[in-house]
Design an enzyme around this catalytic site. Structure first.
Site, mmCIF file in Angstrom:
data_model
loop_
_atom_site.group_PDB
_atom_site.id
_atom_site.type_symbol
_atom_site.label_atom_id
_atom_site.label_comp_id
_atom_site.label_asym_id
_atom_site.label_seq_id
_atom_site.Cartn_x
_atom_site.Cartn_y
_atom_site.Cartn_z
ATOM 1 C CG ASN A 318 58.765 -31.503 30.467
ATOM 2 O OD1 ASN A 318 58.402 -30.427 29.144
ATOM 3 N ND2 ASN A 318 57.559 -31.805 30.724
ATOM 4 C CG HIS A 349 53.366 -34.539 35.046
ATOM 5 N ND1 HIS A 349 54.956 -33.746 36.428
ATOM 6 C CD2 HIS A 349 54.521 -34.858 34.183
ATOM 7 C CE1 HIS A 349 56.050 -33.350 35.452
ATOM 8 N NE2 HIS A 349 55.834 -33.878 34.135
#
Length: 463
Positions: A318, A349
Site C-alpha cells: 500500500n 482504515h
C-alpha cells in the site's frame, strides 16, 4: 464486487479512449478536466447509488474550507473535517449496516478522497503559508502555490481513473498530467543527446498496462482458488487448535495470510493499470534505460514476498497510503511520529477493533525490529555466509511477524483476535518487549529530524 470489477474494466477502456482521443494535443486542459470529472461522477453513482452523495458532500465541504479558511489553518480544518466525516461513515457501517454488510460499500472511495483532500490542504499550506527554507526538498517540490479552481479541484478528487480504487496522487503531478507536462517533465531529467537521441522519446504505457493486467489475471485466479480454500477463520477453530502443534499453526498462519493477499494485488494493480492506460503514472527512466510507469503503483510484490525487515515490508505494501501517512503525519508530527502515524492509519482504515490490534502491535514490532537492526546487523556484514544467514533468519521472522500482526485486521472483532493471540501465546508481543528492554531506543521527535531536513534544503538551495 461485480460492480467494482465492471466499473474498473469500463474505466480501463475509458482510459485508453481518454489518452487517444482526449490527449493534450487533441483537447484543452479544461475539456480533459471536465470529462475526467463527469466520468468519475458517473462511475461513483453507478457503483454506489445514492450512497455516492457522501463523496460529493465531503468534497464540497472541503472546497469551502480551502477557500474560506486562513492558510495557516487550512490543513488543520481540512484534516479534522475529512477524517471526522470518514469516521462517522465508518461508524455507520458497523452500527447501522451490521459490520459492513452492505452491497454498495462507499467507504473505500471515501478513504481515497480523504487522502487527497488532506494531501492537497497540506501542500497548499506549504506553498502559501510557509517559507521555502522551512520545507524539506520533497515538500518544496510538491508545494501548491495557488488555490485550485473548482474544476481543477473536482477533477483531482473525482476523476474516473481513481474514484473507485485510487490510488492517491499528488495534486501537482495530476495537474501536470492533465496539462500534458507529466511525461515531458520526467524525460527532461535525462540527457538524451548522450544516448544518441535527436529529440525526446515518446514512451507508451501499453507494455506496462499489459504486464499489470497479466498480474491482475493471476491474482484473480489465486483469489478464486486459494482465498476460498484457506479462510483466516480456521486458525481459531477449536478442533484445529486442539490437534495442531504450535509450529504447525505458525506455518498455517503464513499460508492463510498469503491466501488473503491476491484480492489486494488484484484491486491495486488493476487501478494502477487504469491510470497508466490514461497516460498517467510515468516515473522516469531507470539505470538500464527502461521507461518506468510506477509513479502510482501501490505495491511491489517481489519486495513484499522477499522482505527481510518489517520496515521493508510496510514500505512496499500500500505504497501510496504509506506516502500519504508520511506527508500528512510523520513529517509533521511534533513528537512520537511512528506511534501517531500508526494511530492515524488505524483511524483512517475504520473503527473495527481488529484494526487497532494490528496497528498497535505494529508499533511495538516496528520499534523492536529497528532496535535489532541498529544494534545487531553490523556484526553480520563481515562475510558473505554470515550475511546470507542473517537475511534468511530475518526473512522468516519478518514474514511470521507480519502474519501475526495482520491477522486481527482480517478478523476485525475483539473475541477472535484475543483467541488468536492466546493460541499464539502472545509470543511476538513478549519478544518485542524483551528486545526493547535489552536494546532501548529513544523515540524520534520532530526537533531531531528538522535539522536534517534543513540541511537538505540548504543543500538544494545552494545548488
Amino acid at each position: 464486487q461485480i460492480n467494482f470489477v465492471a466499473c474498473q474494466l469500463f474505466a480501463l477502456l475509458a482510459a485508453f479512449w481518454f489518452r487517444i482521443y482526449l490527449g493534450p494535443s487533441h483537447a484543452s486542459s479544461a475539456v480533459r478536466h471536465a470529462f475526467a470529472t463527469l466520468f468519475g461522477i458517473y462511475f461513483a453513482v453507478f457503483c454506489f447509488g445514492w450512497y455516492s452523495i457522501h463523496l460529493f458532500v465531503l468534497v464540497m465541504m472541503n472546497y469551502g474550507i480551502m477557500n474560506m479558511a486562513s492558510i495557516p489553518n487550512v490543513h488543520r480544518y481540512s484534516f479534522v473535517v475529512a477524517m471526522g466525516y470518514l469516521t462517522l461513515c465508518h461508524v455507520s457501517r458497523i452500527y447501522i449496516f451490521h459490520y459492513g454488510i452492505l452491497t454498495t460499500d462507499f467507504s473505500g472511495p471515501l478513504m481515497i478522497i480523504t487522502q487527497k483532500i488532506t494531501t492537497l490542504a497540506c501542500q497548499l499550506h506549504d506553498g502559501i503559508g510557509r517559507q521555502a527554507e522551512e520545507l524539506t526538498a520533497e515538500q518544496n517540490r510538491l508545494a501548491v502555490k495557488t488555490r485550485p479552481s473548482l474544476l481543477e479541484y473536482l477533477s483531482y478528487l473525482l476523476n474516473f481513473m481513481s474514484i473507485i480504487a485510487g490510488p492517491c496522487s499528488n495534486y501537482k503531478d495530476y495537474i501536470a498530467f492533465i496539462e500534458g507536462r507529466h511525461v515531458h517533465m520526467k524525460l527532461l531529467e535525462v540527457n538524451w543527446k548522450q544516448k544518441g537521441y535527436d529529440r525526446l522519446p515518446d514512451p507508451s504505457p501499453t507494455g506496462a498496462v499489459m504486464y499489470k493486467l497479466c498480474i491482475t489475471l493471476v491474482s484473480l485466479i489465486l483469489f478464486l482458488t486459494l482465498t476460498k480454500n484457506f479462510p483466516m477463520a480456521y486458525i481459531i477453530d477449536n478442533e484445529f487448535l486442539d490437534k495442531t502443534p504450535f509450529l504447525s499453526r505458525l506455518g498455517y498462519l503464513y499460508v492463510v495470510t498469503q491466501a488473503a493477499k491476491p484480492k489486494y494485488y488484484f484491486a491495486w494493480t488493476l487501478a494502477d493499470a487504469v491510470n497508466n492506460a490514461a497516460g498517467y503514472g510515468f516515473s522516469g527512466v531507470d539505470e538500464r534505460g527502461t521507461f518506468r510507469w510506477d509513479l502510482l503503483s501501490n505495491l511491489n510484490i517481489w519486495n513484499i514476498e522477499t522482505a527481510t525487515s518489517f520496515k521493508m515490508y510496510i514500505e512496499n505494501w500500500n505504497i501510496q497510503t504509506a506516502a500519504w501517512l508520511k506527508r500528512v503525519c510523520y513529517d509533521r508530527a511534533p513528537w512520537y511520529p511512528t506511534a501517531l502515524t500508526f494511530i492515524l492509519s488505524a483511524l483512517w482504515h475504520g473503527i473495527y477493533p481488529g484494526y487497532y490490534f494490528t496497528f498497535l502491535t505494529g508499533i511495538l514490532i516496528t520499534l523492536a525490529a529497528r532496535a535489532i537492526r541498529n544494534n545487531c546487523r553490523r556484526y553480520f556484514l563481515s562475510s558473505v555466509p554470515l550475511k546470507i544467514a542473517y537475511d534468511v533468519v530475518t526473512w522468516v521472522v519478518t514474514q511470521l511477524a507480519v502474519c501475526y500482526t495482520v491477522a486481527p485486521f482480517v478478523m476485525l472483532a475483539v473475541e477472535p483476535t484475543i483467541k488468536f493471540y492466546k493460541s499464539m501465546y502472545f509470543h511476538m508481543h513478549i519478544l518485542s518487549i524483551l528486545v526493547l528492554l535489552v536494546f532501548p531506543i529513544r523515540p524520534q521527535a520532530y526537533s531531531r529530524r528538522k535539522p536534517q531536513n534543513q540541511a537538505l534544503q540548504n543543500s538544494v538551495k545552494s545548488k
